[in-house]
Design a protein around this motif. Structure first.
Motif, mmCIF file in Angstrom:
data_model
loop_
_atom_site.group_PDB
_atom_site.id
_atom_site.type_symbol
_atom_site.label_atom_id
_atom_site.label_comp_id
_atom_site.label_asym_id
_atom_site.label_seq_id
_atom_site.Cartn_x
_atom_site.Cartn_y
_atom_site.Cartn_z
ATOM 1 N N GLN A 120 -46.608 40.550 78.860
ATOM 2 C CA GLN A 120 -45.444 39.953 78.218
ATOM 3 C C GLN A 120 -44.382 39.668 79.271
ATOM 4 N N LYS A 121 -43.758 38.495 79.200
ATOM 5 C CA LYS A 121 -42.661 38.134 80.089
ATOM 6 C C LYS A 121 -41.364 38.161 79.291
ATOM 7 N N VAL A 122 -40.445 39.028 79.687
ATOM 8 C CA VAL A 122 -39.200 39.221 78.960
ATOM 9 C C VAL A 122 -38.044 38.832 79.856
ATOM 10 N N THR A 123 -37.240 37.879 79.420
ATOM 11 C CA THR A 123 -36.033 37.494 80.158
ATOM 12 C C THR A 123 -34.896 38.375 79.677
ATOM 13 N N GLY A 124 -34.453 39.279 80.539
ATOM 14 C CA GLY A 124 -33.457 40.258 80.176
ATOM 15 C C GLY A 124 -34.072 41.628 80.031
ATOM 16 N N GLU A 125 -33.256 42.587 79.626
ATOM 17 C CA GLU A 125 -33.740 43.957 79.481
ATOM 18 C C GLU A 125 -34.487 44.126 78.168
ATOM 19 N N CYS B 183 -20.811 34.874 101.527
ATOM 20 C CA CYS B 183 -20.302 34.079 100.412
ATOM 21 C C CYS B 183 -21.344 33.992 99.291
ATOM 22 N N THR B 184 -20.886 34.186 98.064
ATOM 23 C CA THR B 184 -21.768 34.087 96.890
ATOM 24 C C THR B 184 -21.208 33.115 95.860
ATOM 25 N N ALA B 185 -20.306 32.222 96.285
ATOM 26 C CA ALA B 185 -19.658 31.315 95.335
ATOM 27 C C ALA B 185 -20.651 30.359 94.683
ATOM 28 N N ASP B 186 -21.674 29.954 95.417
ATOM 29 C CA ASP B 186 -22.641 28.997 94.873
ATOM 30 C C ASP B 186 -23.610 29.642 93.889
ATOM 31 N N GLU B 187 -23.802 30.952 93.980
ATOM 32 C CA GLU B 187 -24.751 31.641 93.105
ATOM 33 C C GLU B 187 -24.160 33.007 92.752
ATOM 34 N N ALA B 188 -23.392 33.031 91.670
ATOM 35 C CA ALA B 188 -22.677 34.253 91.300
ATOM 36 C C ALA B 188 -23.610 35.341 90.787
ATOM 37 N N TRP B 189 -24.787 34.951 90.262
ATOM 38 C CA TRP B 189 -25.736 35.915 89.709
ATOM 39 C C TRP B 189 -27.081 35.769 90.400
ATOM 40 N N THR B 190 -27.691 36.893 90.731
ATOM 41 C CA THR B 190 -28.986 36.924 91.399
ATOM 42 C C THR B 190 -30.031 37.467 90.427
ATOM 43 N N TYR B 191 -31.115 36.718 90.268
ATOM 44 C CA TYR B 191 -32.198 37.132 89.373
ATOM 45 C C TYR B 191 -33.329 37.766 90.184
ATOM 46 N N TYR B 192 -33.909 38.787 89.610
ATOM 47 C CA TYR B 192 -35.058 39.455 90.223
ATOM 48 C C TYR B 192 -36.047 39.836 89.127
ATOM 49 N N ILE B 193 -37.266 40.170 89.517
ATOM 50 C CA ILE B 193 -38.346 40.445 88.560
ATOM 51 C C ILE B 193 -38.822 41.885 88.728
ATOM 52 N N VAL B 194 -39.086 42.534 87.607
ATOM 53 C CA VAL B 194 -39.606 43.896 87.598
ATOM 54 C C VAL B 194 -40.950 43.903 86.892
ATOM 55 N N LEU B 195 -41.978 44.404 87.580
ATOM 56 C CA LEU B 195 -43.298 44.599 86.978
ATOM 57 C C LEU B 195 -43.375 46.023 86.433
ATOM 58 N N ASN B 196 -43.515 46.161 85.133
ATOM 59 C CA ASN B 196 -43.559 47.474 84.502
ATOM 60 C C ASN B 196 -44.983 48.023 84.506
ATOM 61 N N ARG B 197 -45.110 49.340 84.441
ATOM 62 C CA ARG B 197 -46.431 49.953 84.482
ATOM 63 C C ARG B 197 -47.234 49.699 83.214
ATOM 64 N N ASN B 198 -46.562 49.280 82.120
ATOM 65 C CA ASN B 198 -47.296 48.993 80.875
ATOM 66 C C ASN B 198 -47.868 47.577 80.863
ATOM 67 N N GLY B 199 -47.707 46.823 81.946
ATOM 68 C CA GLY B 199 -48.272 45.487 82.041
ATOM 69 C C GLY B 199 -47.296 44.360 81.797
ATOM 70 N N LEU C 223 -37.378 39.686 83.700
ATOM 71 C CA LEU C 223 -36.532 38.903 84.593
ATOM 72 C C LEU C 223 -35.100 39.372 84.383
ATOM 73 N N LEU C 224 -34.561 40.080 85.371
ATOM 74 C CA LEU C 224 -33.249 40.707 85.241
ATOM 75 C C LEU C 224 -32.252 40.049 86.190
ATOM 76 N N THR C 225 -30.976 40.323 85.973
ATOM 77 C CA THR C 225 -29.926 39.697 86.766
ATOM 78 C C THR C 225 -28.886 40.726 87.174
ATOM 79 N N SER C 226 -28.218 40.438 88.287
ATOM 80 C CA SER C 226 -27.153 41.291 88.784
ATOM 81 C C SER C 226 -26.126 40.417 89.487
ATOM 82 N N SER C 227 -24.905 40.895 89.553
ATOM 83 C CA SER C 227 -23.855 40.172 90.264
ATOM 84 C C SER C 227 -24.240 40.016 91.734
ATOM 85 N N SER C 228 -24.198 38.791 92.244
ATOM 86 C CA SER C 228 -24.603 38.546 93.627
ATOM 87 C C SER C 228 -23.725 39.301 94.619
ATOM 88 N N ARG C 229 -22.459 39.447 94.295
ATOM 89 C CA ARG C 229 -21.549 40.134 95.216
ATOM 90 C C ARG C 229 -21.936 41.597 95.413
#
Length: 386
Positions: free
Chosen positions: A377-382, A146-162, A166-172
């Motif tokens: 730099q911390k970027v929320t989104g792509e 079940c993913t009803a309580d959290e429809a979107w899952t956030y994860y973090i990507v460390l890029n090689r440029n430093g 903070l990206l998101t994807s459908s939890s389902r």
């Protein structure tokens, strides 16, 4: 010359009581006024050791006397912070008689058990309500899809440029291995194997990093933040552990060419002093027993962050390209070992029964887990954040 109980120092009496099981300690604490006074003294707290023996039991089998311990007036209240932090979710929710704690004590329990980013779920209610709500949500999600309580899952990507995103994807449909494979395609790394590392484990969730290890042609593709995230500057595994692990490291590389690097790439944010002057063991949230000394190395075989020595990883390979960091929920089958009994490592952490449920990460979680890591730099989104 005979020694009576009354002549013994209270510290020694408390130490003796701490060797009893919970049921015996309950009985002994009511035998005399002196024993009751020693058992109920918060500064002596003989209850802590038998309680921790139960909570840290690898099979999570608790004594029956623990279930209704809250009705005992001889148990100091500070023990409940430990119990609510380390106890099984279903046991706390459906079996145990919970105590009446102050609001600041419930807050402490929340901060010790859950990731700091989950404070957003508290809203206007009390800390007690927030604690039980999140605990029930985690139990429900770890036992179902079940993913009803959290429809979107956030994860973090460390890029090689430093930088970091903070990206998101459908939890389902969230599958970090699939997402990371797309990242490898974009970075011309699809021909290389994906490696997973268990960074730190908490009671209900564990942090896993996905990356690529290889012998790079140049320092341009090396991800310095990926190594810093796994290996805090100045902290080592220890000479004995390093020598044993380096003997078992494979020297192979997934690339068909030889590396042109004779020396390891320089690492930023190095620290030459005593690590204990810079780092403190993580307490909020509190790691599980297998990572109790995090960010320092925890002996026991489950802290797999160090699989190489000095500046190189696994026979001279280094982390290249992006690194994906995600939070995996721990269910009843998540930590089942391999058939030969060895602990899970690498991609075994991601594949199999009970390893498909994930929770969201936030910038606050990254700061709590790796405060030494400083992305440019911390970027929320792509994107690059311009």
């Amino acid at each position: 010359m005979a020694t009576s109980l009354e002549s013994l120092p209270v510290e020694l009496v408390a130490d003796i009581l701490g060797e009893l099981d919970i049921a015996s300690l309950v009985t002994v604490s009511y035998l005399s006024r002196r024993l009751r006074a020693v058992a109920s003294e918060p500064s002596l707290n003989p209850w802590r050791r038998p309680i921790l023996r139960n909570l840290l039991d690898p099979n999570e089998e608790y004594e029956p006397a623990l279930k209704h311990l809250s009705v005992r007036q001889t148990v100091p209240r500070q023990n409940w912070v430990e119990i609510l932090t380390l106890g099984k979710a279903e046991y706390l929710l459906f079996e145990m008689t919970l105590p009446n704690l102050k609001e600041e004590e419930w807050e402490e329990c929340f901060l010790r058990r859950f990731l700091p980013g989950w404070i957003k779920w508290k809203k206007e209610g009390s800390w007690r309500a927030a604690f039980l709500k999140i605990l029930h949500r985690l139990w429900h999600r770890s036992h179902s899809s079940c993913t009803a309580d959290e429809a979107w899952t956030y994860y973090i990507v460390l890029n090689r440029n430093g930088s970091a995103n903070l990206l998101t994807s459908s939890s389902r449909n969230y599958n970090p291995l699939t997402i990371f494979h797309e990242m490898k395609l974009q970075n011309n790394l699809a021909h290389l194997m994906t490696h997973a590392r268990l960074v730190v484990e908490f009671k209900d969730v564990r942090i896993i990093a996905l990356g690529v290890l290889t012998k790079p042609r140049s320092t341009f593709s090396v991800n310095h933040n990926a190594r810093l995230f796994l290996h805090p500057p100045g902290i080592t595994k220890g000479e004995e552990e390093e020598s044993s692990s380096s003997d078992s490291i494979s020297e192979r590389s997934e690339e068909s060419f030889q590396s042109a690097l004779d020396q390891p790439a320089p690492v930023r944010n190095t620290y030459a002093g005593n690590p204990k002057d810079l780092y403190r063991e993580l307490t909020h949230p509190r790691p599980s027993k297998c990572h109790a000394r995090y960010p320092f190395y925890t002996p026991g075989g489950e802290d797999k962050r160090w699989l190489g020595t000095d500046e190189m990883e696994e026979g001279g390979r280094q982390w290249v390209g992006p690194m994906l960091i995600t939070a995996q929920l721990i269910g009843p089958h998540t930590k089942e070992p391999l058939p030969d009994g060895t602990p899970l490592q690498d991609l075994d952490l991601m594949v199999g029964l009970g390893r498909t449920q994930y929770a969201s990460l936030s910038w606050a979680d990254l700061t709590a887990i790796a405060p030494w890591l400083e992305p440019t730099q911390k970027v929320t989104g792509e994107g690059l954040g311009h």
